[in-house]
Each structure stands twice: as structure tokens, then as C-alpha cells.
Design an enzyme around this catalytic site. Sequence first.
Site, PDB file in Angstrom:
ATOM      1  N   GLN A 196      48.814 -57.815  44.739  1.00 31.41           N
ATOM      2  CA  GLN A 196      49.175 -58.938  43.868  1.00 31.41           C
ATOM      3  C   GLN A 196      50.672 -58.937  43.595  1.00 31.41           C
ATOM      4  OE1 GLN A 196      46.214 -59.745  40.962  1.00 31.41           O
ATOM      5  NE2 GLN A 196      47.686 -60.630  39.553  1.00 31.41           N
ATOM      6  N   GLN A 197      51.233 -60.137  43.532  1.00 31.04           N
ATOM      7  CA  GLN A 197      52.645 -60.234  43.169  1.00 31.04           C
ATOM      8  C   GLN A 197      52.791 -61.195  42.018  1.00 31.04           C
ATOM      9  OE1 GLN A 197      55.697 -60.710  46.082  1.00 31.04           O
ATOM     10  NE2 GLN A 197      57.115 -60.823  44.366  1.00 31.04           N
ATOM     11  N   GLY A 198      53.292 -60.694  40.894  1.00 31.28           N
ATOM     12  CA  GLY A 198      53.517 -61.561  39.741  1.00 31.28           C
ATOM     13  C   GLY A 198      54.994 -61.880  39.631  1.00 31.28           C
ATOM     14  N   ALA A 199      55.377 -62.443  38.468  1.00 36.51           N
ATOM     15  CA  ALA A 199      56.768 -62.841  38.270  1.00 36.51           C
ATOM     16  C   ALA A 199      57.673 -61.619  38.099  1.00 36.51           C
ATOM     17  CB  ALA A 199      56.869 -63.736  37.043  1.00 36.51           C
ATOM     18  N   GLU A 200      57.120 -60.533  37.593  1.00 41.31           N
ATOM     19  CA  GLU A 200      57.960 -59.372  37.293  1.00 41.31           C
ATOM     20  C   GLU A 200      57.486 -58.082  37.938  1.00 41.31           C
ATOM     21  OE1 GLU A 200      58.742 -59.074  33.125  1.00 41.31           O
ATOM     22  OE2 GLU A 200      59.543 -61.106  33.085  1.00 41.31           O
ATOM     23  N   ALA A 201      56.282 -58.110  38.470  1.00 42.11           N
ATOM     24  CA  ALA A 201      55.757 -56.859  39.022  1.00 42.11           C
ATOM     25  C   ALA A 201      54.941 -57.107  40.280  1.00 42.11           C
ATOM     26  CB  ALA A 201      54.887 -56.169  37.972  1.00 42.11           C
TER      27      ALA A 201
ATOM     28  N   LYS B 104      52.123 -49.975  40.087  1.00 43.14           N
ATOM     29  CA  LYS B 104      52.744 -51.190  39.553  1.00 43.14           C
ATOM     30  C   LYS B 104      54.251 -51.027  39.669  1.00 43.14           C
ATOM     31  CE  LYS B 104      52.746 -54.149  35.496  1.00 43.14           C
ATOM     32  NZ  LYS B 104      51.990 -54.530  34.313  1.00 43.14           N
TER      33      LYS B 104
ATOM     34  N   ASP C  54      50.810 -59.094  25.140  1.00 46.14           N
ATOM     35  CA  ASP C  54      50.585 -60.067  26.216  1.00 46.14           C
ATOM     36  C   ASP C  54      49.089 -60.175  26.508  1.00 46.14           C
ATOM     37  OD1 ASP C  54      51.079 -61.840  28.300  1.00 46.14           O
ATOM     38  OD2 ASP C  54      51.619 -60.286  29.743  1.00 46.14           O
TER      39      ASP C  54
HETATM   40  N1  LIG Z   1      44.568 -50.044  36.829  1.00 49.25           N
HETATM   41  C1  LIG Z   1      44.086 -51.121  37.437  1.00 49.25           C
HETATM   42  N2  LIG Z   1      42.845 -51.095  38.009  1.00 49.25           N
HETATM   43  C2  LIG Z   1      42.353 -52.207  38.626  1.00 49.25           C
HETATM   44  N3  LIG Z   1      43.029 -53.372  38.752  1.00 49.25           N
HETATM   45  C3  LIG Z   1      44.257 -53.458  38.211  1.00 49.25           C
HETATM   46  C4  LIG Z   1      44.841 -52.348  37.527  1.00 49.25           C
HETATM   47  N4  LIG Z   1      46.077 -52.711  37.105  1.00 49.25           N
HETATM   48  C5  LIG Z   1      46.245 -53.977  37.504  1.00 49.25           C
HETATM   49  N5  LIG Z   1      45.163 -54.452  38.167  1.00 49.25           N
HETATM   50  C6  LIG Z   1      44.994 -55.802  38.761  1.00 49.25           C
HETATM   51  O1  LIG Z   1      46.278 -56.338  39.008  1.00 49.25           O
HETATM   52  C7  LIG Z   1      46.516 -57.503  38.195  1.00 49.25           C
HETATM   53  C8  LIG Z   1      47.959 -57.517  37.707  1.00 49.25           C
HETATM   54  O2  LIG Z   1      48.247 -56.348  36.936  1.00 49.25           O
HETATM   55  P1  LIG Z   1      49.134 -56.421  35.608  1.00 49.25           P
HETATM   56  O3  LIG Z   1      48.503 -57.365  34.682  1.00 49.25           O
HETATM   57  O4  LIG Z   1      49.360 -55.033  35.152  1.00 49.25           O
HETATM   58  O5  LIG Z   1      50.483 -56.981  36.201  1.00 49.25           O
HETATM   59  P2  LIG Z   1      51.275 -58.353  35.949  1.00 49.25           P
HETATM   60  O6  LIG Z   1      50.494 -59.301  35.141  1.00 49.25           O
HETATM   61  O7  LIG Z   1      51.813 -58.805  37.252  1.00 49.25           O
HETATM   62  O8  LIG Z   1      52.425 -57.754  35.161  1.00 49.25           O
HETATM   63  P3  LIG Z   1      53.377 -58.366  34.081  1.00 49.25           P
HETATM   64  O9  LIG Z   1      52.625 -59.453  33.341  1.00 49.25           O
HETATM   65  O10 LIG Z   1      53.667 -57.168  33.237  1.00 49.25           O
HETATM   66  O11 LIG Z   1      54.550 -58.904  34.840  1.00 49.25           O
HETATM   67  C9  LIG Z   1      45.483 -57.416  37.074  1.00 49.25           C
HETATM   68  O12 LIG Z   1      45.164 -58.688  36.549  1.00 49.25           O
HETATM   69  C10 LIG Z   1      44.310 -56.754  37.778  1.00 49.25           C
HETATM   70  O13 LIG Z   1      43.591 -57.703  38.540  1.00 49.25           O
HETATM   71 MG   LIG Z   2      48.993 -59.119  33.753  1.00 46.45          MG
END
Ligand SMILES: Nc1ncnc2c1ncn2[C@@H]1O[C@H](COP(=O)(O)OP(=O)(O)OP(=O)(O)O)[C@@H](O)[C@H]1O
Ligand SMILES: [Mg+2]
Length: 230
Positions: free
Chosen positions: A15-20, A35, A139
Site C-alpha cells: 500500500q502507498q499512502g500520502a505519507e507512508a 511502514k 487519526d
Molecule cells: N500491522 C499491520 N498488520 C496488518 N495490516 C496492516 C498493519 N499495518 C498496516 N496495515 C495495513 O496497511 C494500511 C495502511 O497502514 P497505516 O494506516 O499504518 O498507514 P497510512 O494510513 O498510510 O499511514 P499514515 O496515515 O500515517 O500516512 C492499513 O489500513 C492496513 O490495511
Molecule cells: Mg492509516
Amino acid sequence: MATKPSELSDADMIQQGAEAKIYQGQFYDKQCIIKERFKKTYRHPVLEERLTHRRIAQEVKALLRCRKAGIAVPAVYFMDTCNNCIYMEKVEHSLTVREFIQQFQPPYTEEDNQILRSVAGKVGSILAKLHSNDIVHGDLTTSNILLKSPYDIWEVYLIDFGLSQVSHLAEDKGVDLYVLEKAFLSTHPRTEHIFEQVLAAYSKNYPNSVEVLKKLEEVRQRGRKRVMVG
Ligand SMILES: Nc1ncnc2c1ncn2[C@@H]1O[C@H](COP(=O)(O)OP(=O)(O)OP(=O)(O)O)[C@@H](O)[C@H]1O
Ligand SMILES: [Mg+2]
């Protein structure tokens, strides 16, 4: 576009989000989630470095604090400060509350309502425990709450603590609930009756909830005024 750190050459991005970016990989013999917070190019590099570090440290600290308090969150295996990565336990056989709710289509049947209310109750209970320990998530959305199967047991895990803080203030906790309420109701239309169950379980399991719910109402009213004024 930032390149993948060589340490993650065997990991798969899921997965690729806006910050991670989220990868699935190995930590020794364990399956793990990695992450990686990547840098935003539009910010000053020194400021950016500091902000990224702070959010990683905040996330790790909150995860450790939760584990200590018996709140279900992934175990932290390792923090790589050079590459801004957190290696953590993969919550196996899980899906987000968002994905879970989206399996049901309104109008919900009585059976759907029962299942959804039961999950909402579990979410409310874990939030009660979180706030009883003075941890404010920062959040809360239905994507940052995981449900681990088997789904008739629905173990709830919280993730994504990069904006979390330690606070005993009812105001901060009220805002935390408000953020979830907004996210919940906008992502899942016609679920007011389900969200009510989150708040009911929260109240039941958190002795200081009266004060927090009062603040929640204040924040809602402020929100409404802002919409009216424009
Ligand atoms: N420990 C974990 N085990 C299983 N799935 C996970 C785990 N951590 C993250 N994920 C999956 O990855 C997705 C994104 O993770 P996370 O919410 O931590 O990052 P993000 O929303 O991109 O970060 P941020 O909002 O801090 O920029 C989660 O919605 C979930 O589907
Ligand atoms: Mg998230």
C-alpha cells in the site's frame, strides 16, 4: 519518486499512502509489516527530517504504551531511523473496519445490524481503554482499526499512531471521537445507529466518559457553526 531502501529489497509494497508506504516482509523468521515514512519534497529538508523522525518516534512510543496497557496493537520489532521504517507484527487474517462494513449494503437487515453493532461495541470498548490510559490516537478512521478473524470473535486492533499524543484532557479525547464520528459517517452512509453503539460501549467502559462526551457535543456544535458561517 523516492527509491526503495536496499534493506527492503525482499519486501513487497502492499500500500502507498500520502505519507507512508506499507510493505510486507520478514523480520528474522517472522512475517512483518514495514511502514516507511517517506519525505515530502516540498518541505525544507531539515524540517522534513525532524517531522518524519518525530512521527515515527510518536508511533513507536504509542504502540509500546498500548501494549503495556493491554490494548491490542501490533508488536514493534524494530525501528530503522536511517530509512524511517518501523518493522511491526503483521496482524494476520485481518481486514480494516472500513472493508468489513463495506461488505454490507444498506438497507441493513436485522442480522447485518446485529453484526455491525457488535463490532461497533468492540471498537467503543477499545477506545475506552485507550482513553483511560490517556492515549489520544489523533487519526481515528475506519481504515486505522483492524478486525482479526475468526470474524465471529472479532478481535479489534488499533494501528497508525503517527499523530498520537499522551493527554489527559477530555477536550483531546472528545476531538478524537469527533474525528472518528466524521470519518465513520462520511465513509459509511446511514450508519448513525451503528456509530451510536461505539459511543454506548465507550461510555459503559470508561468512567470519565461523561466529560469526554460533553466535549464531543461542544466540538460538534463548533463544527456546525463553522459550516453555517462558511
Ligand atoms: N500491522 C499491520 N498488520 C496488518 N495490516 C496492516 C498493519 N499495518 C498496516 N496495515 C495495513 O496497511 C494500511 C495502511 O497502514 P497505516 O494506516 O499504518 O498507514 P497510512 O494510513 O498510510 O499511514 P499514515 O496515515 O500515517 O500516512 C492499513 O489500513 C492496513 O490495511
Ligand atoms: Mg492509516
